[in-house]
Scaffold this motif. Structure first.
Motif, PDB file in Angstrom:
ATOM      1  N   ASN A  76       0.650  -1.155  -0.023  1.00  0.00           N
ATOM      2  CA  ASN A  76       0.080  -0.036   0.015  1.00  0.00           C
ATOM      3  C   ASN A  76       0.920   1.202  -0.027  1.00  0.00           C
ATOM      4  O   ASN A  76       0.577   2.108  -0.433  1.00  0.00           O
ATOM      5  CB  ASN A  76      -0.848   0.090   1.182  1.00  0.00           C
ATOM      6  N   ILE A 239      -5.368  -9.658  12.087  1.00  0.00           N
ATOM      7  CA  ILE A 239      -5.140 -11.142  12.044  1.00  0.00           C
ATOM      8  C   ILE A 239      -5.343 -11.573  13.459  1.00  0.00           C
ATOM      9  O   ILE A 239      -6.240 -12.523  13.826  1.00  0.00           O
ATOM     10  CB  ILE A 239      -3.925 -11.467  11.293  1.00  0.00           C
ATOM     11  N   ALA A 242      -8.697 -11.198  14.726  1.00  0.00           N
ATOM     12  CA  ALA A 242      -9.615 -12.340  14.443  1.00  0.00           C
ATOM     13  C   ALA A 242      -9.425 -13.573  15.044  1.00  0.00           C
ATOM     14  O   ALA A 242     -10.410 -14.264  15.213  1.00  0.00           O
ATOM     15  CB  ALA A 242      -9.507 -12.517  12.762  1.00  0.00           C
ATOM     16  N   HIS A 243      -8.321 -14.018  15.481  1.00  0.00           N
ATOM     17  CA  HIS A 243      -8.148 -15.116  16.196  1.00  0.00           C
ATOM     18  C   HIS A 243      -8.438 -15.018  17.606  1.00  0.00           C
ATOM     19  O   HIS A 243      -9.065 -15.932  18.131  1.00  0.00           O
ATOM     20  CB  HIS A 243      -6.437 -15.516  16.033  1.00  0.00           C
ATOM     21  N   THR A 267      -7.451  -3.888   7.547  1.00  0.00           N
ATOM     22  CA  THR A 267      -7.711  -4.478   6.552  1.00  0.00           C
ATOM     23  C   THR A 267      -9.187  -4.819   6.251  1.00  0.00           C
ATOM     24  O   THR A 267     -10.028  -4.683   7.011  1.00  0.00           O
ATOM     25  CB  THR A 267      -6.955  -5.658   6.488  1.00  0.00           C
ATOM     26  N   TYR A 268      -9.162  -5.536   4.813  1.00  0.00           N
ATOM     27  CA  TYR A 268     -10.722  -5.960   4.555  1.00  0.00           C
ATOM     28  C   TYR A 268     -11.197  -7.024   5.549  1.00  0.00           C
ATOM     29  O   TYR A 268     -12.549  -7.324   5.608  1.00  0.00           O
ATOM     30  CB  TYR A 268     -10.803  -6.416   3.209  1.00  0.00           C
ATOM     31  N   LEU A 269     -10.179  -7.476   6.304  1.00  0.00           N
ATOM     32  CA  LEU A 269     -10.572  -8.448   7.257  1.00  0.00           C
ATOM     33  C   LEU A 269     -11.638  -7.995   8.371  1.00  0.00           C
ATOM     34  O   LEU A 269     -12.576  -8.654   8.732  1.00  0.00           O
ATOM     35  CB  LEU A 269      -9.560  -9.045   8.013  1.00  0.00           C
ATOM     36  N   LEU A 272     -15.090  -7.974   7.665  1.00  0.00           N
ATOM     37  CA  LEU A 272     -15.708  -9.313   7.369  1.00  0.00           C
ATOM     38  C   LEU A 272     -16.016 -10.142   8.318  1.00  0.00           C
ATOM     39  O   LEU A 272     -16.692 -11.143   8.168  1.00  0.00           O
ATOM     40  CB  LEU A 272     -14.619 -10.206   6.491  1.00  0.00           C
ATOM     41  N   THR A 274     -17.467 -11.436  11.945  1.00  0.00           N
ATOM     42  CA  THR A 274     -18.577 -11.161  12.900  1.00  0.00           C
ATOM     43  C   THR A 274     -18.220 -11.273  14.203  1.00  0.00           C
ATOM     44  O   THR A 274     -17.614 -12.541  14.604  1.00  0.00           O
ATOM     45  CB  THR A 274     -19.772 -12.215  12.466  1.00  0.00           C
TER      46      THR A 274
ATOM     47  N   ILE B  70      -2.527  -3.333  -5.115  1.00  0.00           N
ATOM     48  CA  ILE B  70      -3.334  -3.433  -3.791  1.00  0.00           C
ATOM     49  C   ILE B  70      -4.240  -4.787  -4.208  1.00  0.00           C
ATOM     50  O   ILE B  70      -5.548  -4.680  -4.452  1.00  0.00           O
ATOM     51  CB  ILE B  70      -4.549  -2.676  -3.396  1.00  0.00           C
ATOM     52  N   ALA B 242     -16.347 -15.874   2.601  1.00  0.00           N
ATOM     53  CA  ALA B 242     -16.467 -15.362   3.952  1.00  0.00           C
ATOM     54  C   ALA B 242     -17.777 -14.774   3.993  1.00  0.00           C
ATOM     55  O   ALA B 242     -18.723 -15.027   5.165  1.00  0.00           O
ATOM     56  CB  ALA B 242     -15.288 -14.496   4.346  1.00  0.00           C
ATOM     57  N   HIS B 243     -18.290 -13.751   3.221  1.00  0.00           N
ATOM     58  CA  HIS B 243     -19.390 -13.197   3.129  1.00  0.00           C
ATOM     59  C   HIS B 243     -20.671 -14.472   3.239  1.00  0.00           C
ATOM     60  O   HIS B 243     -21.464 -14.231   4.062  1.00  0.00           O
ATOM     61  CB  HIS B 243     -19.593 -12.328   2.111  1.00  0.00           C
ATOM     62  N   TYR B 268      -5.090 -15.736   3.599  1.00  0.00           N
ATOM     63  CA  TYR B 268      -4.915 -16.061   5.063  1.00  0.00           C
ATOM     64  C   TYR B 268      -6.451 -16.100   5.745  1.00  0.00           C
ATOM     65  O   TYR B 268      -6.452 -16.611   6.805  1.00  0.00           O
ATOM     66  CB  TYR B 268      -4.065 -14.987   5.807  1.00  0.00           C
ATOM     67  N   LEU B 269      -7.101 -15.354   4.965  1.00  0.00           N
ATOM     68  CA  LEU B 269      -8.669 -15.167   5.528  1.00  0.00           C
ATOM     69  C   LEU B 269      -9.172 -16.854   5.541  1.00  0.00           C
ATOM     70  O   LEU B 269      -9.940 -17.015   6.829  1.00  0.00           O
ATOM     71  CB  LEU B 269      -9.295 -14.576   4.348  1.00  0.00           C
ATOM     72  N   LEU B 272      -8.827 -18.486   8.787  1.00  0.00           N
ATOM     73  CA  LEU B 272      -8.816 -17.477   9.984  1.00  0.00           C
ATOM     74  C   LEU B 272     -10.300 -17.665  10.307  1.00  0.00           C
ATOM     75  O   LEU B 272     -10.848 -17.385  11.465  1.00  0.00           O
ATOM     76  CB  LEU B 272      -8.790 -15.999   9.532  1.00  0.00           C
TER      77      LEU B 272
END
Lengths: 322, 322
Positions: A76, A239, A242-243, A267-269, A272, A274, B70, B242-243, B268-269, B272
DNA sequence: TTGAAAGCGCTAACAT
DNA sequence: ATGTTAGCGCTTTCAA
């Protein structure tokens, strides 16, 4: 490929005149200019930058040294650099050091071979003295190498402070900071900011070191099971966050009612998972852009500018905090 | 910065001899060689590549054109290219076209100015004729531009086929393919492979177009609510998957008992999210590396190699399939 | 085995 | 306003 002589011949002028036209320098009659421009067009002439650079000793190229590309931060930032460089007529040559000093030195050699005009480094190496030998302007990213070398840094201290503040102000009492490897400067800065806020409020927090890309889930799990009371978690990237979330789910904790979590990087994570993750966002593109702007100042001999830029972070409130 | 003359003077030889030494070409006495090498070392001499290129008309630089950075696909591929280029003494100049033809043309101009030796393009533009004008070797990534231009493509057809096969063989009856924008060649190829397998087994599947980076959740939701019977989902990337998973969770479906899901890319998603995502993995690094290998063949005049490489995909079985 | 010299394509004094 | 020419740092014939 046509050269300047061909153009001169076709336009019936000397090479000097052609040079004047393409560089927009010195006197040249409007009519002759037209003639030359036509010749350029019909021959599809593009000046050879090597010959030009050989004479002028500038290459209109900058070098970028990064430890990796496979990391959202760096690519980025690279986009930001590339954007600003392009707008100023600079080309970007990338060096992927793989955190390997030998390799980095090799690249530095390449850079001098190609006479690069400037350097932006995000490397963690100790090759500063090598950089200096290049005798070209340098800008450092995410690290203040030296007082006389401009730097652009993300406000990691502020990010840490912000996270602590949010957590505490929304009622958390028992905190933990799942951070990155504490050898990293960025991690240290975040920790300092976080601790600063804590001490202001008379609070305490655990600190747990984890790997950024592949955090050890067992460490997270065992920590959480021993420290049942934890109700506020600050993670050094999304990350890790999320864990932590999936671990808390397993434990039957409700988020954000029982435990609140703040990530880092946006990040887009983050939107994403919940529940959607509240996180601290770094302005990566801006960091790259600002680095190139600083370099540009140096390149054009300007000395009056903000030498050490601190790029602010943004707090993005989502569903893991109250 | 020392130049060849300085070295010659210090070593008491002519510049021609120095040139012979640094290029390892022509006869040169062992003793003189030593002398020259010493001089090079003490002066820290590094040959100027511009002067060299000016004469030799090769730059030892390649250009890479990508629509973005990106995007995990491109920067992983870039890593592969960079690695192989470095090993062969090539520098990489990147062009980020932003899917903008004007910008891409501007970059192509830069490329000729700098006399790049070869080009790797992953662009979706129609500037092929411009590329050709460069009269340099070209390799295309993820797209077969033309029969005479080597390409390196991920086996999207195979990936689609594989996904369908897995879904069907593990008992799915009602399928949907949440794919990327169907204007993209890669998406079309995956769809063809997927459909091929379906027709072999006498099955049918819905096809739903979505954006890759920000898929519209409402489309997913409404589709799923209307098609209650769906028990197998193939998604064109892990983000979409994921969605879909979180949507199915909301609907109270069990994964993989009620519905099975396969993603794409193995980001990596994938490991996760809960449950961990079964997915099709592209060998991105290899794609970049192979592209550079092909280019290298072209560059060294070798004509006998696999002109159109298809890089296999891998199926990674995790918890969203039975 | 080595050196002298021309020339790659361009720029910038200097001359006209 | 335009042309002539030296030279940027290097490679490579050609001659010695």
């Amino acid at each position: 490929m046509a050269n300047i002589k061909d153009v001169a011949k076709l336009a019936n002028v000397s090479v000097a005149t052609v040079s004047r036209v393409i560089n927009n320098k010195g006197y040249v009659n409007e009519e002759t200019r037209k003639l030359v421009e036509d010749a350029i067009k019909t021959l599809n002439y593009i000046p050879n930058e090597f010959a030009r650079s050989l004479f002028k000793k500038v290459s209109k190229t900058i070098g970028v040294i990064f430890p990796h590309l496979i990391n959202s931060f760096y690519y980025n930032v690279l986009e930001g650099i590339e954007e600003e460089a392009f707008n100023n007529g600079y080309k970007v040559m990338i060096c992927n050091s793989h955190e390997d000093d030998i390799r980095e030195e090799e690249y530095i050699k390449q850079f001098v071979k190609y006479n690069i005009d400037g350097l932006i480094t995000g490397s963690n190496s100790n090759l500063l003295y090598k950089y200096r030998e290049l005798k070209i302007p340098i800008v450092s990213i995410d690290r203040r190498i030296d007082a006389d070398i401009p730097s652009v840094t993300s406000d990691n201290y502020g990010g840490g402070y912000l996270a602590a503040e949010k957590l505490i102000s929304s009622g958390c009492k028992y905190l933990v900071h799942f951070r990155g490897p504490s050898i990293l400067l960025t991690v240290q800065d975040r920790t300092r900011g976080y601790d600063k806020c804590l001490s202001e409020k008379g609070m305490f927090s655990w600190q747990v070191d984890l790997d950024f890309l592949e955090p050890d889930i067992n460490i997270i799990r065992s920590f959480l099971s021993v420290h049942e009371a934890i109700d506020g978690v600050f993670c050094d990237n999304d990350i890790i966050a999320a864990h932590v979330i999936s671990e808390l789910h397993r434990m039957g904790k409700r988020i954000p009612q029982d435990v609140q979590i703040i990530g880092y990087d946006n990040t887009y994570l983050a939107h994403l998972i919940t529940p959607k993750l509240s996180t601290v966002s770094q302005r990566m593109f801006d960091i790259g852009k600002e680095a190139m702007i600083s370099l540009n100042h140096l390149l054009s001999g300007e000395k009056e500018f903000n030498f050490h830029k601190l790029i602010p972070v943004d707090y993005i409130s989502r569903e893991t905090t109250r």
